[in-house]
Structures are given as C-alpha cells and as structure tokens.
Design a protein around this motif. Structure first.
Motif, PDB file in Angstrom:
ATOM      1  N   PRO A   1       0.958  -1.067  -0.056  1.00 40.03           N
ATOM      2  CA  PRO A   1      -0.055  -0.043  -0.074  1.00 40.03           C
ATOM      3  C   PRO A   1       0.746   1.142   0.047  1.00 40.03           C
ATOM      4  CG  PRO A   1      -0.043  -0.996   2.339  1.00 40.03           C
ATOM      5  CD  PRO A   1       0.688  -1.876   1.489  1.00 40.03           C
TER       6      PRO A   1
ATOM      7  N   ALA B   1      -4.643   4.568   1.973  1.00 39.06           N
ATOM      8  CA  ALA B   1      -4.850   3.063   2.431  1.00 39.06           C
ATOM      9  C   ALA B   1      -6.361   2.521   2.068  1.00 39.06           C
ATOM     10  CB  ALA B   1      -4.618   2.778   3.788  1.00 39.06           C
TER      11      ALA B   1
ATOM     12  N   LEU C   1     -10.140  -3.160   5.161  1.00 40.75           N
ATOM     13  CA  LEU C   1      -9.429  -4.337   4.811  1.00 40.75           C
ATOM     14  C   LEU C   1     -10.055  -5.583   5.284  1.00 40.75           C
ATOM     15  CD1 LEU C   1      -7.273  -6.380   3.725  1.00 40.75           C
ATOM     16  CD2 LEU C   1      -5.911  -5.802   5.953  1.00 40.75           C
TER      17      LEU C   1
ATOM     18  N   TRP D   1      -0.275  -4.994   5.197  1.00 43.90           N
ATOM     19  CA  TRP D   1      -1.709  -4.130   4.923  1.00 43.90           C
ATOM     20  C   TRP D   1      -2.439  -3.769   6.285  1.00 43.90           C
ATOM     21  CZ3 TRP D   1      -3.212  -2.370   0.295  1.00 43.90           C
ATOM     22  CH2 TRP D   1      -2.762  -2.553  -0.928  1.00 43.90           C
TER      23      TRP D   1
ATOM     24  N   CYS E   1      -3.859   0.012   7.616  1.00 41.43           N
ATOM     25  CA  CYS E   1      -5.424   0.233   7.159  1.00 41.43           C
ATOM     26  C   CYS E   1      -5.867   0.682   8.734  1.00 41.43           C
ATOM     27  CB  CYS E   1      -5.862  -0.859   6.577  1.00 41.43           C
ATOM     28  SG  CYS E   1      -5.717  -1.428   4.886  1.00 41.43           S
TER      29      CYS E   1
END
Length: 735
Positions: free
Chosen positions: A395, A399, A403, A425, A429
């Motif tokens: 990313p 973001a 997720l 990730w 996030c």
C-alpha cells in the motif's frame, strides 16, 4: 413589511403544492406498507396460534399449579377430562364455571394461569415454512410475504425517506401555507410571518433535496410494488424456493418475536453495545436487507474499527462485511480490499456485485497485476487471495477504507509468508475486519496471533489467568475486538434450511480434463472434471474447508455425490487432513463413514448411518446421492455438501430431506459446490427456468415424490443440450 414577503405568492404556492404532493406520496407509501404488514400479521397469527396450541397440548394441566405456587385445586378440572393446559386455555371462563365442583375463583385462577403459560409459549415458538408440505395457512403467509419480497431492498430506502418526509413536511406545510397569499401574509403578525418565511426556506431546501435524490420516484415505485395484485399460490411457493432467505428476512422484520437481545449482540458489555447502536449504517450502496443481528455485526465492525467477526457458519459474515464497506462508500471511501482463500474468491466477487453497488475486481490469475492497477486507479473492491497478496505492490498513498480478511485463522502463524504480507496491509489500514467461523474461545493462542495484528493493546489481557478463565470471561476480555453469535442465539423466526451456492474456478488440470470431456461429448466426465486433479481441485479444497469449520463447531456432515469416484477422492482428501500436523485441524479417519453406494446392502447402509449418528461430536458420512437420498434418516447431521448439482432437482430435494426432517434440532445448511463457466452453470441456468419449476410444483404428489422421473425432463435430452451448448461456447472462445 414588504421586504419580508416572498418574491411572489404564486411561487410560494407552487412550492407548497410540490411539497404537498411529496407529503401525500410519503403518507400513501406508509399506509400501503402498513396494509402489507397487516396482511402478513393476519396470515402469521393462525400459524403461531396453532404452534402455541400444539405446545400447550403437550403441557399437563397439573403445571397450572406451578404458576399459582400450588394454590390452585385442579381435581375437579382433571375429573372433567381437561388433561392439558390447552384444554383449559380454550375452554374459557363460562365453560370452566359450568364444570361440576369448579367454583368461579378456581375457574378464573386456572384460566389466568393457562393464559400466562400461553404467553410464555408464544414468546418461544418459531415459525418454519415447509416447502415440501405446503398447507393453506403457510401458503397464505408465503403469498403475503411475496409482496414485500418483490418490492426488493429499495423498499427499505423508500420507507426511510417517506418517514423522514412525513415528519418534516407535516411540520413545514402548515407553517408555510400563509406565504402563498400576499394578503394573508400582510395581515399576519410578525412572528407568524417570520415562521412562514422560515418554513418556506426549509420547504424549498427539502423539496430540492428530494428532487436531487429522486425520492418521489423511489417512493412512487415502492407504492406501486406494494399495490400489485397477489400472485398465485404456486407462483409464491416457487418464488419462495428461489429466494427463501429473503422471505425469512421479511418474516423476522414483521414478527414481534425477537431473539434474545444479549445473545444476538454477542453478550457484549453494555458500553460497547451502546457505542455500536450509536453507529449509523447507510444503505445507499447496499442491495440487500439485513437481519437485526447482521446489522449489529456491520455496525460493530464500523464502530470498533479493527475486529474479528466470529459468527458461526451460516449466519452471513460475508453480507455483514459487504454492508460495512457499502456504508463506508457512502462516506466517500472508494477503495476496499478483501483477502480470502482461492476457494471462495469467486463467491466474494459474486456476493459484492449482488449485494451492493460496489465494483468487484478479482485480482487473481495471470492478469492480476493489470487488475490491481485498475483497482488502484478506479477504486472498488479488490478481491485477492493469500497466495497472491505477497506478489502485489504494498500500500502507498491512501490506504483502503477497509481491509476484510476471510478465513482469518489462515494467518494464525505469524512466521508464515501469508501472515507477513498481510501484516503490511493491516499496519496501514485504519479499519480491518477479520472473519472466521472457528470459535476462538477454545483457541487462545490462535486468537492471540490475530489480535497481535488488530489490537496489540489487548494482548496483556490474553495472558495468564485471563486466558483460561472460561468462555464467558474470555469474551469479556476481548469484547472490544471480538463478536460471535451462534445459530441457536439468533435463528428464531429464520429458516430451518439455509442453502448456499459455493462457486469455484476450475484449475488448469481440471480445466484441461473438462475441455477434453466436452470435446468427447462425455456429459458425465464433464460433471466430475472438477475433481480430476485432487491436489489442486478448488471444489475439493472448499469441501475440506467446510468440513474443517464444521469440525471446529462440532457439527456432523453428510457429503453427497452422484459419482463413486468423486466420493473416493473426497475420502482420500479427508483422510489426508486427519494427518494434518496441526492437531486442532485434524479430522480423525475413524470419523469418516461410508461411502454409501448402490452396491452396499441395505442393512450395511443402515449400520453406517447408525455408526455415524452415534459418533460423539463431529463426523462425516459419504454417500452416493441416489443411494443415500431415499429411505435413510440422517437427521444427526446439520451440514450437507453437494459435490455437484444434480440433473434432477427432486434428487437433491430428497437427499436434503434425509437430513432436514422431523427430529432435526439445528438449522440445516446445504452447500452446493459449483464450477464457474462449466456444465454446472449451464445446468443451473436450465433448472432455474420458472416454467419448469412451476410444472414440477404443480405436478408434485406422493407419486412424484417417490418417483423423480415423474417431474423431471429426460436425462438424455438435457445432457445432449448442455454438451452442444458447451461445445459451441468453447469453440467460440477458441476462435
């Protein structure tokens, strides 16, 4: 004074008239909806009364003493032949008082006690709609519900808008009316003129907003849908078969019977539950109505930001995740990412497209980098797999708004590559939603690994005595980041049968076997090609995942296939899983029974079923669908897996009926494994033809139930048609 008047009385009158039309449409919709609800309630009432009466019939009249703490004398009532609480409840005060030896006080006390028990029973009975045994009462209910179902998910949006307009316009229109007449405004006092001008301004803003959002059209369409004439009984039943979940969802909304609130909210502490309730849930980008517990789950994910949703399988974790993403889209978020096992990737893309207006992009296969670049540029929901995630650029910039990680127990080991790539990730996030049907209460180490990525601040509570203090203490400790509901907690007025289509993509070896079978015109080989490569079969992988989740939840499973070879492949795969090095994921070999085939004598088949039923906890029974689908009672199971769709729908119905029958105490889940762009899809397209379903239903009878050929088209004709269609499709693709 003149400066306080609107520019022209005519303009104010026209604005008022537009507001009045909008107000009339809103009130009309609410009235139409009330009538539709009343029709459902009227149909529901005799069904619930019947269920209550049946329950009261089973309660001996002596139980009336319990309600009155032993103060009630029942000898004369029992001597008169009133043996059950139902008999007393239906007798009434006058009839009871006519019984020899029963005085007014005894009659009144007995009747009051019976009514008290009846009210308690009414709070517990659950309405089940049995499609295989339609009768007038349930038919009337299905017909009444069909009107609400046919109105679709837009009905809820229209009703919400109508309610707001009704309330606001009900205040503005009377206050703004004087502004339409210049003389009336001139004679009005200053306070009233100011109120009228303010109301006109509010009315102008409200009417403009309604026009921009096309609310009048939305409301008018909803009213039109609610005013359609009722469909025929047969059409309603066929529609119920096609989308029973939507019918039960509407029934749950209408019924006054609600699941235990604390249980449906996962027994969360009050302060967290209040925060979740305060979280709005916008449905602008959603195309499906949510049950109460599902709306709560979506709000929980939004309010708590980084959580594990651990609902038991069958409760709709996917739709709750879609609802959360749809809400965030209404707030301006444009990018979302879903990470899942390859076996459910196609299901995710289909669910997102069907349940929301969000774009779904499968980031998988040889074109994954292009799909990923398109997602980065245009937004939507990127759906990728654990194995692909590490090949994608990390990313950068903004973001994703959320997720979502499905089957999150896949990343329980932080040392694995998949856990490492996911951690990149989750670290970027703000909102992360882990989904797993595995109960975490008994897997503290596993849960600790997930919490390390989501809420490291909770880790201290998961060490020492807090980790072994029992399930309820565990839930209290992890409540900020963990929500789990069980079927028995929330499936009250909901279906006793949940059907799920599991769509998979054929792997390279399976695709090669399938193409070869199509070229040879071999219909049966086409149907079993998805299991050609046991090592890489997406269907087989999904089947093993479903069995593993059932094992985690202590459920028994029946696996049906038309083909002995497929069942042999399934047995080998489940036997291999029994040797999994992780003891928590093992399925003991002795817990896989069968397969039951046509070659197995009847006595031996029954012995297999008995052994399966007696096995403690989780077990799996394998069976050919035409051998195990008739004559055997399999109600020990609550999960059915169909390895492929059947040519004859009645064969599937009969097989499922072996499990979903009297004596079954849990909701039965049926998962049908389907391969996209294959014979499975062609077969379903044909079998979903409403004319054929009408014909099958209209001709249903005792004879038809026992002889599937009575209502099914010929095997040979259907097979020939599908083979020819697939040959043309593949030839066109090659060209």
């Amino acid at each position: 004074m003149e400066g306080e008047l609107p520019p022209a009385g005519r303009a104010a009158r026209e604005l008022w008239a537009r507001g009045a039309r909008l107000y009339g449409a809103a009130r009309t919709l609410r009235e139409d909806h009330t009538r539709a609800l009343d029709a459902v309630r009227s149909a529901l009432e005799p069904i619930r009364d019947h269920l209550v009466a049946e329950e009261l019939e089973s309660i001996p009249v002596a139980r009336l003493k319990d309600v009155t703490e032993g103060r009630l004398r029942l000898g004369a009532i029992e001597a008169a032949g009133l043996a059950s609480v139902r008999a007393v409840h239906e007798a009434g005060r006058y009839e009871l008082r006519q019984l020899p030896g029963v005085g007014p006080q005894t009659a009144d006390r007995a009747l009051a006690a019976a009514r008290q028990i009846a009210r308690a029973v009414a709070d517990t009975v659950s309405v089940r709609i049995d499609v295989d045994h339609p009768e007038p009462r349930t038919t009337a209910l299905v017909v009444a519900l069909q009107r609400l179902v046919e109105a679709g998910p837009e009905l809820r949006r229209a009703l919400d808008a109508a309610e707001r307009l009704d309330e606001r316009l009900g205040e503005l229109l009377p206050a703004a009316r004087p502004a339409g007449n210049r003389l009336r405004m001139a004679l009005a006092g200053r306070k009233r003129r100011e109120g009228a001008l303010a109301a006109v301004a509010g009315l102008r803003e409200l009417v403009a907003d309604a026009a921009a959002r096309d609310l009048r059209l939305l409301i008018a369409q909803a009213s039109t849908d609610l005013l359609r004439p009722p469909v025929s009984d047969i059409e309603a039943w066929v529609d119920f078969e096609l989308r029973s979940a939507e019918y039960y969802s509407r029934l749950a909304e209408v019924s006054e019977h609600r699941p235990d609130l604390a249980a449906s909210e996962g027994f969360l502490p009050a302060e967290i539950a209040e925060r979740v309730h305060a979280q709005p849930l916008d449905d602008t980008h959603r195309r499906v109505s949510l049950r109460g517990y599902q709306a709560f789950g979506a709000r929980f994910a939004l309010a708590q930001r980084r959580v594990v949703l651990g609902d038991e399988m069958g409760l709709g974790k996917t739709v709750q995740a879609v609802a959360a993403m749809a809400h965030l889209a209404s707030e301006g978020h444009s990018h979302f990412l879903v990470v899942c096992p390859a076996s459910v990737l196609i299901n995710w893309t289909r669910e997102i497209r069907a349940r929301s207006t969000l774009r779904a992009l499968a980031v998988h296969g040889p074109d994954r980098q292009d799909a990923y670049a398109e997602w980065r540029e245009r937004g939507g929901v990127a759906v990728t797999t654990y194995d692909v995630l590490h090949t994608l650029p990390g990313p950068d910039g903004t973001a994703p708004g959320m997720l979502v990680v499905d089957e999150a127990h896949y990343v329980k080991n932080p040392a694995t590559r998949r856990a490492g790539s996911l951690a990149v990730w989750t670290g970027r996030c703000d909102r992360v939603l882990f989904l797993t049907g595995t109960p975490m209460e008994n897997r503290v180490e596993e849960f600790r690994a997930l919490v390390r990525q989501l809420r490291p601040d909770l880790l201290p509570a998961l060490r020492g005595a807090g980790a072994v203090a029992g399930p309820q203490a565990f839930r209290t400790l992890v409540a900020p980041a963990y929500l789990r509901r069980n079927q028995e907690d929330v499936l009250t007025e909901l279906p006793a049968l949940l059907q799920v289509d599991e769509w998979e993509e054929l792997g390279a070896a399976d695709r090669e076997a399938y193409d070869r079978a199509v070229a040879d015109g071999n219909f049966m080989a086409m149907r079993r090609a998805a299991y050609a490569d046991a090592e890489k079969s997406a269907k087989l992988q999904r089947l093993c995942e479903l069995v593993a989740e059932a094992a985690d939840n202590g459920l028994k499973v029946v696996v049906f296939s038309y083909f002995r070879e497929v069942l042999a492949t399934v047995r080998r795969a489940l036997t291999e899983s029994a040797r999994d090095p992780d003891p928590d994921r093992q399925t003991a070999e002795q817990r896989v029974f069968g397969p039951i085939t046509g070659a197995v004598p009847a006595a031996r088949r029954q012995q297999m079923v008995d052994d399966f039923a007696r096995a403690p906890g989780h077990a799996v029974l394998l069976s050919q669908i035409e051998a195990g689908g008739v004559g055997l009672n399999l109600q020990a199971a609550s999960l059915v897996i169909l390895c492929e769709p059947q040519v004859k729908p009645t064969v599937e119905h009969q097989a499922v009926a072996r499990v979903h029958r009297m004596g079954q105490t849990r909701t039965v889940q049926v998962h049908r494994l389907l391969a996209a762009d294959s014979v499975d899809e062609r077969l379903l397209d044909i079998l979903r033809n409403k004319d054929r379903l009408f014909d099958a239903f209209a001709r249903r009878s005792d004879m038809a139930e026992s002889t599937p050929d009575a209502v099914d088209v010929s095997d040979s004709g259907l097979a020939r048609r599908i083979v020819e269609e697939e040959q043309r499709r593949l030839a066109a693709g090659a060209g």
